[in-house]
Design a protein around this motif. Structure first.
Motif, PDB file in Angstrom:
ATOM      1  N   GLN A 235      39.835  79.546   4.909  1.00  0.00           N
ATOM      2  CA  GLN A 235      41.227  79.188   5.218  1.00  0.00           C
ATOM      3  C   GLN A 235      41.536  77.790   4.692  1.00  0.00           C
ATOM      4  OE1 GLN A 235      42.784  81.967   6.469  1.00  0.00           O
ATOM      5  NE2 GLN A 235      40.647  82.629   6.287  1.00  0.00           N
TER       6      GLN A 235
ATOM      7  N   TRP B  88      34.759  82.244   7.453  1.00  0.00           N
ATOM      8  CA  TRP B  88      36.189  82.580   7.435  1.00  0.00           C
ATOM      9  C   TRP B  88      37.036  81.316   7.535  1.00  0.00           C
ATOM     10  CZ3 TRP B  88      40.140  81.642  10.877  1.00  0.00           C
ATOM     11  CH2 TRP B  88      41.341  82.342  10.671  1.00  0.00           C
TER      12      TRP B  88
ATOM     13  N   THR C 276      38.291  78.520  14.114  1.00  0.00           N
ATOM     14  CA  THR C 276      37.744  79.807  13.679  1.00  0.00           C
ATOM     15  C   THR C 276      38.591  80.980  14.175  1.00  0.00           C
ATOM     16  OG1 THR C 276      36.269  79.800  15.597  1.00  0.00           O
ATOM     17  CG2 THR C 276      35.367  79.008  13.508  1.00  0.00           C
ATOM     18  N   GLU C 277      39.354  80.774  15.243  1.00  0.00           N
ATOM     19  CA  GLU C 277      40.258  81.799  15.764  1.00  0.00           C
ATOM     20  C   GLU C 277      39.537  83.118  16.024  1.00  0.00           C
ATOM     21  OE1 GLU C 277      43.768  82.111  13.354  1.00  0.00           O
ATOM     22  OE2 GLU C 277      43.999  79.936  13.194  1.00  0.00           O
TER      23      GLU C 277
ATOM     24  N   HIS D 170      36.862  84.147  14.552  1.00  0.00           N
ATOM     25  CA  HIS D 170      36.093  84.557  13.378  1.00  0.00           C
ATOM     26  C   HIS D 170      34.866  83.650  13.252  1.00  0.00           C
ATOM     27  CE1 HIS D 170      39.475  87.090  12.062  1.00  0.00           C
ATOM     28  NE2 HIS D 170      40.252  86.074  12.417  1.00  0.00           N
ATOM     29  N   GLY D 171      34.206  83.690  12.123  1.00  0.00           N
ATOM     30  CA  GLY D 171      33.061  82.826  11.876  1.00  0.00           C
ATOM     31  C   GLY D 171      33.434  81.609  11.059  1.00  0.00           C
TER      32      GLY D 171
END
Length: 249
Positions: free
Chosen positions: A179, A175, A168-169, A171-172
């Protein structure tokens, strides 16, 4: 497999354990951990239980079977008795559940974690999935398709699990799902693998789930009352995966 909530943990082990609903004390892996540059080879001990179920073909795969010997099968059988009312580690697949890893890009981080068979929520066996797909579309064959893996509450007794490498880096989950959907080599491999498994086991497209939709499957069952709190591969991503499967000749 992992919920995309909040920032990434400070270590890979912490990320994997937290995302898999609170694992406990670590154990020493029963095989030699590998890196992405290593040549995959079967673990020396314990040897996986021989299976007469072939890997899907003609898909190109890396043979990376994790240790799954008699002890882990007994653990899976005990888990199944508690959760599903039947003591078995055998699998006849009716469902396919897709997860993302919430891990670094190196697929061996996840594979080695599965191989270590660490307790999850205080119980064994540890988690695993049958296949893993890295970002360039390489498929890793981890566990025989006639053997249960602990990967989705309520469906382990009927479901094959596929991990897709993605974090998720910060994010949620939505997201992270996006990717994956936009990464053509990885998605091509995922659709091809699911299609092959559907053909092999007569699994309809509406039985292709994400971890975030697992509770909606008609065969969901958990005698302890647990439900999935994971959001990886949510409803929108599942709908798109199903659409692409239906569009594939």
């Amino acid at each position: 497999m992992h919920p995309g909530r909040g920032a990434r943990a400070t270590t890979v082990a912490a990320v994997l354990l937290a995302a898999l609903t609170a694992g406990c004390s670590a154990v020493t892996p029963t095989w030699t951990p590998r890196t992405a540059s290593s040549t995959p080879a079967p673990p020396a001990s314990p040897s996986p239980t021989p299976s007469t179920t072939p890997s899907p073909s003609p898909l190109a795969m890396v043979a990376a079977r994790i240790p799954y010997g008699p002890e882990r099968r007994e653990q899976m059988a005990d888990y199944s008795l508690r959760r599903y009312g039947e003591r078995s580690a055998d699998l006849t697949p009716h469902v396919i559940v897709v997860h993302f890893t919430e891990s670094p890009d190196d697929p061996w981080v996840t594979i080695n974690f599965f191989a270590a068979n660490q307790p999850n929520a205080g119980t064994l066996p540890g988690v695993c999935t049958h296949f893993l797909i890295d970002k360039v579309g390489t498929i890793y064959d981890l566990v025989a398709t006639d053997t249960r893996c602990r990967h989705a509450v309520g469906l382990n007794q009927v479901a094959l699990g596929i991990e897709v490498v993605q974090s998720t880096e910060g994010h949620g989950s939505h997201w992270a799902d996006d990717q994956i959907l936009a990464r053509q080599p990885q998605m091509d491999a995922l659709i091809a693998l699911i299609g092959q498994l559907q053909q092999q086991f007569s699994i309809p497209t509406d039985r292709v789930q994400g971890h975030g939709t697992a509770d909606t499957d008609p065969e969901f069952k958990d005698l302890t009352g647990m439900r999935n709190d994971h959001t990886d591969i949510g409803p929108d991503a599942v709908a798109e995966i199903r659409r692409r499967l239906e569009a594939t000749p």
